[in-house]
Design an enzyme around this catalytic site. Structure first.
Site, PDB file in Angstrom:
ATOM      1  N   LYS A 179       9.529  65.526  64.854  1.00  0.00           N
ATOM      2  CA  LYS A 179       8.720  64.630  65.600  1.00  0.00           C
ATOM      3  C   LYS A 179       8.048  65.909  66.313  1.00  0.00           C
ATOM      4  O   LYS A 179       8.449  66.404  67.148  1.00  0.00           O
ATOM      5  CB  LYS A 179       9.388  63.809  66.368  1.00  0.00           C
ATOM      6  CG  LYS A 179       8.723  62.787  67.428  1.00  0.00           C
ATOM      7  CD  LYS A 179       7.731  63.793  68.822  1.00  0.00           C
ATOM      8  CE  LYS A 179       8.507  64.219  69.758  1.00  0.00           C
ATOM      9  NZ  LYS A 179       7.663  65.158  70.283  1.00  0.00           N
ATOM     10  N   GLY A 210       2.243  63.285  68.337  1.00  0.00           N
ATOM     11  CA  GLY A 210       1.630  62.124  69.705  1.00  0.00           C
ATOM     12  C   GLY A 210       2.501  62.856  70.507  1.00  0.00           C
ATOM     13  O   GLY A 210       2.625  63.153  70.526  1.00  0.00           O
ATOM     14  N   PRO A 213       6.534  61.859  75.160  1.00  0.00           N
ATOM     15  CA  PRO A 213       7.911  61.898  75.664  1.00  0.00           C
ATOM     16  C   PRO A 213       8.951  60.899  74.725  1.00  0.00           C
ATOM     17  O   PRO A 213       9.790  61.158  74.661  1.00  0.00           O
ATOM     18  CB  PRO A 213       8.120  62.388  76.664  1.00  0.00           C
ATOM     19  CG  PRO A 213       6.734  62.473  77.439  1.00  0.00           C
ATOM     20  CD  PRO A 213       5.748  62.237  77.108  1.00  0.00           C
ATOM     21  N   GLY A 216      10.142  61.341  71.252  1.00  0.00           N
ATOM     22  CA  GLY A 216      11.708  62.811  70.721  1.00  0.00           C
ATOM     23  C   GLY A 216      12.875  61.354  71.352  1.00  0.00           C
ATOM     24  O   GLY A 216      13.651  61.548  70.808  1.00  0.00           O
ATOM     25  N   GLU A 254      18.444  74.842  70.038  1.00  0.00           N
ATOM     26  CA  GLU A 254      17.900  75.777  69.900  1.00  0.00           C
ATOM     27  C   GLU A 254      16.510  76.296  71.301  1.00  0.00           C
ATOM     28  O   GLU A 254      15.379  75.877  71.070  1.00  0.00           O
ATOM     29  CB  GLU A 254      17.073  75.654  68.605  1.00  0.00           C
ATOM     30  CG  GLU A 254      18.422  75.870  67.232  1.00  0.00           C
ATOM     31  CD  GLU A 254      18.834  77.274  67.584  1.00  0.00           C
ATOM     32  OE1 GLU A 254      18.327  78.294  68.238  1.00  0.00           O
ATOM     33  OE2 GLU A 254      20.022  77.382  66.734  1.00  0.00           O
ATOM     34  N   CYS A 288      11.701  82.979  72.148  1.00  0.00           N
ATOM     35  CA  CYS A 288      12.726  82.610  72.796  1.00  0.00           C
ATOM     36  C   CYS A 288      13.611  83.763  72.921  1.00  0.00           C
ATOM     37  O   CYS A 288      14.496  83.998  73.518  1.00  0.00           O
ATOM     38  CB  CYS A 288      13.283  81.338  72.131  1.00  0.00           C
ATOM     39  SG  CYS A 288      13.317  82.125  70.216  1.00  0.00           S
ATOM     40  N   GLU A 388      13.109  81.893  82.301  1.00  0.00           N
ATOM     41  CA  GLU A 388      12.706  82.447  81.131  1.00  0.00           C
ATOM     42  C   GLU A 388      10.970  82.360  81.796  1.00  0.00           C
ATOM     43  O   GLU A 388      10.105  81.092  82.177  1.00  0.00           O
ATOM     44  CB  GLU A 388      12.975  81.358  79.672  1.00  0.00           C
ATOM     45  CG  GLU A 388      12.260  81.764  78.635  1.00  0.00           C
ATOM     46  CD  GLU A 388      12.788  80.853  77.750  1.00  0.00           C
ATOM     47  OE1 GLU A 388      12.699  79.332  77.980  1.00  0.00           O
ATOM     48  OE2 GLU A 388      12.603  81.236  76.196  1.00  0.00           O
TER      49      GLU A 388
HETATM   50  P1  NAD Z   1       9.700  71.737  76.071  1.00  0.00           P
HETATM   51  O1  NAD Z   1      11.917  71.517  76.080  1.00  0.00           O
HETATM   52  O2  NAD Z   1       8.838  71.131  76.564  1.00  0.00           O
HETATM   53  O3  NAD Z   1       9.958  70.479  74.488  1.00  0.00           O
HETATM   54  C1  NAD Z   1       9.012  69.919  74.672  1.00  0.00           C
HETATM   55  C2  NAD Z   1       9.214  68.222  73.781  1.00  0.00           C
HETATM   56  O4  NAD Z   1      10.708  68.098  73.954  1.00  0.00           O
HETATM   57  C3  NAD Z   1       8.208  67.666  72.827  1.00  0.00           C
HETATM   58  O5  NAD Z   1       8.216  67.356  71.473  1.00  0.00           O
HETATM   59  C4  NAD Z   1       8.604  66.144  73.475  1.00  0.00           C
HETATM   60  O6  NAD Z   1       7.785  65.902  72.828  1.00  0.00           O
HETATM   61  C5  NAD Z   1       9.743  66.490  74.044  1.00  0.00           C
HETATM   62  N1  NAD Z   1      10.778  65.646  74.680  1.00  0.00           N
HETATM   63  C6  NAD Z   1      10.310  65.747  75.415  1.00  0.00           C
HETATM   64  N2  NAD Z   1      11.202  65.286  76.721  1.00  0.00           N
HETATM   65  C7  NAD Z   1      12.340  64.600  75.200  1.00  0.00           C
HETATM   66  C8  NAD Z   1      13.288  63.284  75.359  1.00  0.00           C
HETATM   67  N3  NAD Z   1      13.760  63.201  76.789  1.00  0.00           N
HETATM   68  N4  NAD Z   1      14.274  63.553  74.829  1.00  0.00           N
HETATM   69  C9  NAD Z   1      13.943  63.836  73.635  1.00  0.00           C
HETATM   70  N5  NAD Z   1      12.123  64.912  73.197  1.00  0.00           N
HETATM   71  C10 NAD Z   1      11.808  65.142  74.299  1.00  0.00           C
HETATM   72  O7  NAD Z   1       9.419  73.232  75.707  1.00  0.00           O
HETATM   73  P2  NAD Z   1       8.691  73.316  74.406  1.00  0.00           P
HETATM   74  O8  NAD Z   1       7.697  73.984  75.360  1.00  0.00           O
HETATM   75  O9  NAD Z   1       8.391  72.792  73.061  1.00  0.00           O
HETATM   76  O10 NAD Z   1       9.123  75.055  74.349  1.00  0.00           O
HETATM   77  C11 NAD Z   1       9.858  76.359  74.693  1.00  0.00           C
HETATM   78  C12 NAD Z   1      10.939  76.164  74.914  1.00  0.00           C
HETATM   79  O11 NAD Z   1      11.277  76.949  73.069  1.00  0.00           O
HETATM   80  C13 NAD Z   1      11.279  77.849  75.400  1.00  0.00           C
HETATM   81  O12 NAD Z   1      11.988  77.456  76.514  1.00  0.00           O
HETATM   82  C14 NAD Z   1      11.656  78.310  74.313  1.00  0.00           C
HETATM   83  O13 NAD Z   1      12.447  79.889  74.650  1.00  0.00           O
HETATM   84  C15 NAD Z   1      12.164  77.811  73.644  1.00  0.00           C
HETATM   85  N6  NAD Z   1      11.975  78.048  72.364  1.00  0.00           N
HETATM   86  C16 NAD Z   1      13.518  78.495  71.939  1.00  0.00           C
HETATM   87  C17 NAD Z   1      13.627  79.305  70.250  1.00  0.00           C
HETATM   88  C18 NAD Z   1      15.103  78.757  69.648  1.00  0.00           C
HETATM   89  O14 NAD Z   1      15.174  79.027  68.213  1.00  0.00           O
HETATM   90  N7  NAD Z   1      15.824  79.271  70.257  1.00  0.00           N
HETATM   91  C19 NAD Z   1      12.308  79.096  69.136  1.00  0.00           C
HETATM   92  C20 NAD Z   1      11.536  78.897  69.826  1.00  0.00           C
HETATM   93  C21 NAD Z   1      10.599  78.234  71.423  1.00  0.00           C
END
Ligand code: NAD
Length: 483
Positions: A179, A210, A213, A216, A254, A288, A388
């Site tokens: 997803k 899609g 939210p 997920g 992650e 990240c 961050e």
């Molecule tokens: P985000 O937390 O906004 O995630 C968005 C995703 O979560 C979308 O796919 C959304 O549909 C889903 N989502 C939202 N609410 C949900 C719920 N209640 N249950 C399940 N899924 C749900 O993060 P983002 O903007 O996509 O990513 C940015 C972040 O990712 C930064 O904090 C970055 O540091 C981190 N990141 C970490 C790594 C790592 O390997 N540690 C790698 C890349 C990015």
């Protein structure tokens, strides 16, 4: 894009949504806007494929062959991946080593693990005393695939992040529903086209894109899903853990970081300045593990700041990443740019010294661009040092002595990555062991195909990479018998 990929078939959706080009603000493509009903179909297909299909009964060698075929398929369609990464993700030419080459290499390395990964481990025999005398007990520890996996990757390095989950999950014998983030769906859909040509049994690999939210959330709540692997923010990671608790799913998170780079006093600055100054601007700081808190002794603070700003002025050229000369592209969306600008304002208000950047580039009227930014004289309790930012902003913090530097590095709720710059590697390794992060890079060394990657503290739970990543998609079973 052909539609959602469910149960080995393409499933067009009535609704589609626009994916913008962040460098031009024009619509780059449209993606299928899947619903919870679509997701439930995909979960049911993955469940059937796991419980009744042949996949988990194949040998690791057979599954590895499929991984190699997927890697070859991506290689063949590299140009298409490249154009999606540039057009929908704002990725620059310099980032393709990580955006495209590394994930293919990781997938191939994962396939090779089929010959060395211990799916079955014979344990030492143990003598037991029973009422009728002594007997030998022999045991096996068997690693089974964890089951149906809900994979929720993010948009910043979309192919890399997805394949770090898909490769090990497939090798372990799992089935899955991917997803993608609504901000990065296209690469996963192209990956589904590649997988579609690689003879996987239907239902093993599904992709549902899609905007809702609830998609997920459904993956986390469904009783048909055994494990969720998520890459994203700490805030969403916490929600995921809560909803997965209802069915006691395995959870791999992650999450974000606020990594510190410790410059020791013996560091050779001219040699190391690219390693110090450039990582935080790589992909406009949307990574990240970017080392965005630069810790330097007070006596070398001004020298480091001057060299960093000199490097940024000379080399970090901002613009449309379609131009190969460009070193830094846009942020992914306007709302992210505004959030980063909010951090810049708070840094100034809290008394940090804005050395360069902080503004929208004057010559770029369109696109979510922001100048590469350096703050000096930052204190570790300022918001820009604690949260961050996920944008091209680096904070330089002066420290009094090495003990102070280690304390500052650890004074963070995050624990993802970090770095040390010094001539003394032995000293660096000793200091690295005192830093509570999942990884520490010395003198700019990057993670390799065999190293684990993941976070301590609020940066996550679990590890990706090499055999460590495969373990996460397995469950241990012991089988014991008397002789
Ligand atoms: P985000 O937390 O906004 O995630 C968005 C995703 O979560 C979308 O796919 C959304 O549909 C889903 N989502 C939202 N609410 C949900 C719920 N209640 N249950 C399940 N899924 C749900 O993060 P983002 O903007 O996509 O990513 C940015 C972040 O990712 C930064 O904090 C970055 O540091 C981190 N990141 C970490 C790594 C790592 O390997 N540690 C790698 C890349 C990015």
């Amino acid at each position: 894009m052909k539609g959602l990929f469910i149960d080995g078939k393409w499933s067009p959706t009535p609704a589609r949504y626009a994916v913008p080009n962040p460098a031009t603000e024009e619509i780059f493509a449209e993606a299928p806007d899947g619903t919870v009903a679509d997701l439930k179909r995909a979960i049911a297909a993955a469940r059937r494929a796991f419980d009744d299909g042949p996949w988990r009964r194949t040998t690791a060698g057979d599954r590895a062959q499929i991984l190699s075929r997927i890697a070859d398929g991506i290689e063949t369609r590299k140009d298409e991946f490249r154009s999606l990464l540039i057009g929908a993700g704002g990725a620059t030419q310099v980032s393709f080593v990580n955006q495209l080459d590394a994930p293919i290499e990781q997938l191939r390395a994962c396939a090779q693990l089929a010959t060395s990964f211990e799916f079955e481990l014979k344990l030492p025999s143990v003598t037991q005393q029973t009422r009728s005398g002594k007997r030998e007990i022999h045991s096996l520890a068997v690693r089974h695939p964890v089951g149906v996996c809900g994979l929720i990757p993010t948009w910043n390095f979309p192919l890399y992040v997805t394949l770090q989950k898909v490769g090990p999950a497939l090798l372990a014998g799992c089935t899955m529903v991917v997803k993608p983030s609504p901000w990065g769906p296209l690469v996963d859909l192209l990956l589904a086209e590649v997988v579609d040509s690689c003879d996987l049994p239907p239902g093993v690999f599904n992709v549902v894109t899609g905007q809702d939210p609830a998609l997920g959330a459904e993956l986390c709540e469904s009783a048909l899903v055994d494990k969720v692997s998520f890459t994203g923010s700490v805030a969403t990671g916490k929600k995921i853990m809560q909803s997965c608790a209802q069915t006691l799913k395995r959870v791999h998170l992650e999450l974000g970081g606020k990594s510190a780079l410790l410059i020791l006093d013996d560091a050779e600055l001219d040699e190391q300045i690219p390693a110090i100054a450039s990582p935080a601007y790589f992909h406009a700081g949307q990574g990240c593990a970017m080392r965005t808190r630069v810790l330097v002794s007070r006596k070398r603070h001004d020298e480091v700041v001057a060299k960093m700003s000199g490097f940024v002025g000379k080399y970090i050229k901002v613009g449309n990443p379609a131009d190969p000369q460009i070193m830094m592209g846009p942020l992914i969306r306007e709302e992210r740019r505004r959030a980063v600008e909010g951090f810049v304002t708070s840094g100034v208000e809290e008394g940090a010294k804005l050395i360069v950047g902080g503004k929208r580039p004057k010559d770029l009227a369109k696109g979510f661009f922001l100048e590469p930014t350096i703050f000096a004289e930052v204190k570790n309790d300022m918001r820009i040092a604690r949260e961050e930012i996920f944008g091209p902003v680096v904070c330089v913090l002066p420290y009094e002595n090495e003990a102070d530097a280690i304390r500052m590095a650890n004074d963070s709720r995050f624990g993802l990555a970090g770095g040390i710059v010094t001539k003394d590697i032995g000293r660096a390794v000793e200091i690295a062991k005192q830093i509570r992060t999942g990884g520490v890079s010395v003198n700019g060394a990057s993670n390799s195909l065999v190293t684990p990657f993941g976070g301590m503290k609020e940066s996550g739970i679990g590890r990706e990479g090499g055999a460590f990543g495969v373990e996460e998609f397995t469950e241990l079973q012991s089988i014991s018998w008397p002789s």
